[in-house]
Design a protein around this motif. Sequence first.
Motif, PDB file in Angstrom:
ATOM      1  N   THR A 139      10.377   3.423  -7.077  1.00 47.93           N
ATOM      2  CA  THR A 139      11.136   3.415  -5.823  1.00 47.93           C
ATOM      3  C   THR A 139      10.311   2.815  -4.691  1.00 47.93           C
ATOM      4  O   THR A 139      10.833   2.031  -3.884  1.00 47.93           O
ATOM      5  CB  THR A 139      11.577   4.850  -5.453  1.00 47.93           C
ATOM      6  OG1 THR A 139      12.330   5.381  -6.541  1.00 47.93           O
ATOM      7  CG2 THR A 139      12.406   4.877  -4.190  1.00 47.93           C
ATOM      8  N   ALA A 140       9.051   3.153  -4.625  1.00 46.84           N
ATOM      9  CA  ALA A 140       8.182   2.594  -3.581  1.00 46.84           C
ATOM     10  C   ALA A 140       8.112   1.072  -3.699  1.00 46.84           C
ATOM     11  O   ALA A 140       8.168   0.352  -2.696  1.00 46.84           O
ATOM     12  CB  ALA A 140       6.786   3.202  -3.676  1.00 46.84           C
ATOM     13  N   SER A 151       0.858  -1.168   0.000  1.00 43.84           N
ATOM     14  CA  SER A 151       0.000   0.000   0.000  1.00 43.84           C
ATOM     15  C   SER A 151       0.904   1.230   0.000  1.00 43.84           C
ATOM     16  O   SER A 151       1.815   1.337   0.823  1.00 43.84           O
ATOM     17  CB  SER A 151      -0.890  -0.015   1.237  1.00 43.84           C
ATOM     18  OG  SER A 151      -1.832   1.019   1.155  1.00 43.84           O
ATOM     19  N   LEU A 152       0.657   2.115  -0.949  1.00 47.27           N
ATOM     20  CA  LEU A 152       1.491   3.304  -1.073  1.00 47.27           C
ATOM     21  C   LEU A 152       1.208   4.297   0.043  1.00 47.27           C
ATOM     22  O   LEU A 152       0.066   4.480   0.455  1.00 47.27           O
ATOM     23  CB  LEU A 152       1.250   3.987  -2.416  1.00 47.27           C
ATOM     24  CG  LEU A 152       1.661   3.219  -3.654  1.00 47.27           C
ATOM     25  CD1 LEU A 152       1.316   4.020  -4.904  1.00 47.27           C
ATOM     26  CD2 LEU A 152       3.145   2.888  -3.639  1.00 47.27           C
ATOM     27  N   SER A 153       2.248   4.960   0.464  1.00 46.53           N
ATOM     28  CA  SER A 153       2.127   6.043   1.425  1.00 46.53           C
ATOM     29  C   SER A 153       1.598   7.274   0.699  1.00 46.53           C
ATOM     30  O   SER A 153       1.926   7.500  -0.469  1.00 46.53           O
ATOM     31  CB  SER A 153       3.510   6.337   2.004  1.00 46.53           C
ATOM     32  OG  SER A 153       3.582   7.650   2.488  1.00 46.53           O
ATOM     33  N   PRO A 154       0.800   8.111   1.368  1.00 48.38           N
ATOM     34  CA  PRO A 154       0.361   9.362   0.742  1.00 48.38           C
ATOM     35  C   PRO A 154       1.535  10.242   0.307  1.00 48.38           C
ATOM     36  O   PRO A 154       1.401  11.062  -0.592  1.00 48.38           O
ATOM     37  CB  PRO A 154      -0.465  10.044   1.831  1.00 48.38           C
ATOM     38  CG  PRO A 154      -0.967   8.915   2.673  1.00 48.38           C
ATOM     39  CD  PRO A 154       0.156   7.897   2.674  1.00 48.38           C
ATOM     40  N   LEU A 190      -3.023   4.243  -4.518  1.00 51.21           N
ATOM     41  CA  LEU A 190      -2.724   5.330  -5.454  1.00 51.21           C
ATOM     42  C   LEU A 190      -3.661   6.523  -5.245  1.00 51.21           C
ATOM     43  O   LEU A 190      -3.248   7.677  -5.391  1.00 51.21           O
ATOM     44  CB  LEU A 190      -2.825   4.836  -6.900  1.00 51.21           C
ATOM     45  CG  LEU A 190      -1.617   4.051  -7.396  1.00 51.21           C
ATOM     46  CD1 LEU A 190      -1.977   3.218  -8.602  1.00 51.21           C
ATOM     47  CD2 LEU A 190      -0.470   4.990  -7.710  1.00 51.21           C
ATOM     48  N   GLU A 191      -4.911   6.244  -4.886  1.00 50.21           N
ATOM     49  CA  GLU A 191      -5.882   7.337  -4.702  1.00 50.21           C
ATOM     50  C   GLU A 191      -5.549   8.222  -3.504  1.00 50.21           C
ATOM     51  O   GLU A 191      -6.050   9.331  -3.399  1.00 50.21           O
ATOM     52  CB  GLU A 191      -7.305   6.772  -4.577  1.00 50.21           C
ATOM     53  CG  GLU A 191      -7.576   5.989  -3.317  1.00 50.21           C
ATOM     54  CD  GLU A 191      -7.001   4.577  -3.299  1.00 50.21           C
ATOM     55  OE1 GLU A 191      -6.852   4.025  -2.188  1.00 50.21           O
ATOM     56  OE2 GLU A 191      -6.686   4.031  -4.362  1.00 50.21           O
ATOM     57  N   SER A 192      -4.676   7.744  -2.608  1.00 48.62           N
ATOM     58  CA  SER A 192      -4.328   8.532  -1.422  1.00 48.62           C
ATOM     59  C   SER A 192      -3.026   9.320  -1.594  1.00 48.62           C
ATOM     60  O   SER A 192      -2.674  10.110  -0.732  1.00 48.62           O
ATOM     61  CB  SER A 192      -4.206   7.614  -0.201  1.00 48.62           C
ATOM     62  OG  SER A 192      -3.065   6.774  -0.343  1.00 48.62           O
ATOM     63  N   VAL A 193      -2.316   9.112  -2.703  1.00 50.60           N
ATOM     64  CA  VAL A 193      -1.034   9.789  -2.920  1.00 50.60           C
ATOM     65  C   VAL A 193      -1.286  11.280  -3.158  1.00 50.60           C
ATOM     66  O   VAL A 193      -2.072  11.658  -4.026  1.00 50.60           O
ATOM     67  CB  VAL A 193      -0.276   9.158  -4.108  1.00 50.60           C
ATOM     68  CG1 VAL A 193       0.963   9.976  -4.468  1.00 50.60           C
ATOM     69  CG2 VAL A 193       0.100   7.718  -3.789  1.00 50.60           C
ATOM     70  N   VAL A 194      -0.605  12.118  -2.385  1.00 52.83           N
ATOM     71  CA  VAL A 194      -0.791  13.565  -2.458  1.00 52.83           C
ATOM     72  C   VAL A 194      -0.272  14.112  -3.790  1.00 52.83           C
ATOM     73  O   VAL A 194      -0.967  14.856  -4.476  1.00 52.83           O
ATOM     74  CB  VAL A 194      -0.104  14.273  -1.261  1.00 52.83           C
ATOM     75  CG1 VAL A 194      -0.200  15.777  -1.399  1.00 52.83           C
ATOM     76  CG2 VAL A 194      -0.717  13.807   0.045  1.00 52.83           C
ATOM     77  N   ALA A 195       0.939  13.727  -4.165  1.00 55.96           N
ATOM     78  CA  ALA A 195       1.551  14.220  -5.403  1.00 55.96           C
ATOM     79  C   ALA A 195       1.339  13.192  -6.523  1.00 55.96           C
ATOM     80  O   ALA A 195       2.293  12.746  -7.159  1.00 55.96           O
ATOM     81  CB  ALA A 195       3.031  14.493  -5.183  1.00 55.96           C
TER      82      ALA A 195
END
Length: 167
Positions: free
Chosen positions: A74-75, A64-67, A93-98
């Motif tokens: 890299t993740a 699960s990706l970090s925001p 992916l929907e929570s990623v800020v950038a």
Amino acid sequence: MISLSNSPNGTVSSTTATKRLARAIMVSAGEFSLVLACCKSVERQQQILNVLTEFSSTNIQEISLSPAADVLYTAITSAIATTQPEALMVRGLESVVAINQLIISTNIMRNEFRKQFRFPLVLWINEEILCKLVWLAPDFKDWAASTIRFDVANNQLVEAEPQAINA
């Protein structure tokens, strides 16, 4: 079997899509492939993943990706280290800020995915992320054979055709 929907057509559609996802993972075993799984609800994604184990004998690793993530490659490499999982699912992916930066960097680094990953990569996305992939990472997005959709019931597809004919 666990039901994915209250409506019979929704269950059939989700079951069919889940089987397609399992088949896409199985067919690509040992080589890189990109699979886009489109689902608008994070809770529904989890239900589908639970059911997926019924259809797939593949050991699927999930991250699960970090925001704060800004480079998808890299993740992933940080999460899997030196191992090559049988398959990898990426959620969040929907929570990623950038998200725009992440998608653009993914397109730029797309060849590294093919060079370094010998497993199917499943990206869980929603419609908004799909649109961003089309516009910001068209070359990377084109590697996906087709998008497997979990939010469209069979009856919605059938009902859309007559309207188009009558128009």
